[in-house]
Scaffold this active site. Sequence first.
Site, mmCIF file in Angstrom:
data_model
loop_
_atom_site.group_PDB
_atom_site.id
_atom_site.type_symbol
_atom_site.label_atom_id
_atom_site.label_comp_id
_atom_site.label_asym_id
_atom_site.label_seq_id
_atom_site.Cartn_x
_atom_site.Cartn_y
_atom_site.Cartn_z
ATOM 1 C CE LYS A 187 -6.251 1.417 11.572
ATOM 2 N NZ LYS A 187 -5.251 0.413 11.159
ATOM 3 C CG LEU A 225 1.834 -0.564 7.876
ATOM 4 C CD1 LEU A 225 2.958 -1.316 8.565
ATOM 5 C CD2 LEU A 225 2.398 0.221 6.702
ATOM 6 C CE1 TYR A 274 -8.966 2.093 8.785
ATOM 7 C CE2 TYR A 274 -8.778 4.260 9.789
ATOM 8 C CZ TYR A 274 -8.212 3.199 9.116
ATOM 9 O OH TYR A 274 -6.880 3.239 8.769
ATOM 10 N N GLY A 278 0.819 -1.216 0.000
ATOM 11 C CA GLY A 278 0.000 0.000 0.000
ATOM 12 C C GLY A 278 0.854 1.268 0.000
ATOM 13 N N GLY A 299 -5.771 -2.696 -2.735
ATOM 14 C CA GLY A 299 -5.575 -1.322 -3.216
ATOM 15 C C GLY A 299 -4.538 -1.284 -4.326
ATOM 16 C CG ASP A 344 -0.701 -5.758 0.245
ATOM 17 O OD1 ASP A 344 -1.813 -5.767 -0.328
ATOM 18 O OD2 ASP A 344 -0.242 -4.745 0.804
ATOM 19 C CB THR A 381 -9.242 -6.392 7.380
ATOM 20 O OG1 THR A 381 -9.947 -7.010 6.309
ATOM 21 C CG2 THR A 381 -7.775 -6.282 7.022
ATOM 22 C CB ILE A 437 1.894 3.952 4.865
ATOM 23 C CG1 ILE A 437 1.123 5.281 4.852
ATOM 24 C CG2 ILE A 437 2.910 3.922 6.011
ATOM 25 C CD1 ILE A 437 0.202 5.509 6.035
#
Length: 322
Positions: A140, A73, A136, A10, A35, A31, A86, A12
Site C-alpha cells: 500500500k 479499490l 500488504y 467487494g 471475494g 472485479d 495485484t 467497500i
Amino acid sequence: MKVLVTGGAGFIGSHLVDRLVDGGHDVIVLDKFSGGNKLDPKTIEKIDLIEGDVRNEETVHQVTKGCDLVYHLAGYLGVDAETMETETLGIRNVGNACIAGGVERLIYISSSGVYGKAAIEQDVDEDFLAAPISSYAIAKRYNEIYLQALFQEKHLQSCSLRYFNVYGPRQDERMVIPRFFYQALKGEPLTVYGNGQQTRDFTYIDDVIEATVLLAERFQGCEIVNIAKGEDASIVEIANKIIALTKSNSEVALIELPQGRYDLEVQRRCGNSDKLKRIAGFIPSLPLDEGLKKIFEFIENSSPVAGQMERPSHMLESGHQR
Ligand code: UDP
C-alpha cells in the site's frame, strides 16, 4: 460522470457503487469476484459489470478509456504473491491507463496499516512516519509513493485514502466486528486476542463512502488523506457491546494471538482527521453503538445467505495477515 470502480463487487466497493449510481453517475465495475459478488442485484442492472483482473494491462486499458474518474479499490488481504502482484501491477496498469486514456483524477484506497506500530503513541496524521510491517501494508505504501511519482512525472492527479478499520453490513467474517456478531449469534465464545485492550479507530461504511466521494470531488494535485474518526475503542469493549446488543449467552474468551498475527499486532491505532476535514469538510462521526445497531438490523432483516452469516471456509483459518 463516467466512473470506473475496480474492486466494485467487494464490501467497500459495493457500497461505493450504490452511492455513485444514486448520484446519477455512469458506473463501470471491474472485479474478478475473488471475494464473491456483494453487489445488490438491483444495482447490477444499472451498471456495466466486467469480470477481469487488474493485473491484466489490456483489460484495464479497455475499461478505463473514456472515464472521468477512477476509484481503484481492487486488492485483498494476504501475504502471497497474488496479493502483492495485484497491488503493484494493479497500480501500474490503472495509473498508466489513466494517463493514456486522458483520465485526470484517480482515487486509490490505501490503509492505516501503513503506519505499522508507529501508531501507538498518538493519533497519527499523514506526516507521521509511515513504517509498514506487513507485506500488504508495504505494498500500500509503495503504491502511495508510486502515485506521487506519477504526479510529478505525468501530472496524474491522485488521492490515496488511508482507511481506518471500516465496518458495516456485507463485510466478511475475517474482520473482527462481523466475526464477533457471527460468534455471538451462534452462541460461540467471542475470540478476543491477547488481553483485548488493543484499540482501533472504527469507521462506519456510510461515513467512509461519504468522505471518499467528497474527497474525489474536492482534492487538488496529489494527496494522502486519513479516513478516520479520531476515536478508538478496545476490542474487548466491542465484544461486550455485541454480546449485549444481540442478547447472546456467549462469553468473551481471551485467547492467544494466532501465529500469523503475532508479530504484526498493533496495540493502538487512532487517526487524526484534520486534513480530511479541511479538504472534504466532513469526517466520519457515527458512534460505534449506532454502527453496531445498524449491522444487527441488517443481519436480522437478511436471509442467512443475503446476510452472509454463512461461515466462509477462510473463517476456519487461525487468522489472516495484513
Ligand atoms: N481480533 C480479535 N479477535 C478476532 C479477530 C480480530 O481480537 O477474532 C482483533 C485483532 O487482534 C485486532 C483487531 O481485532 O487487534 C482488529 O482486527 P482486524 O483483523 O479486524 O483488523 P486489523 O486492525 O488487525 O487490520
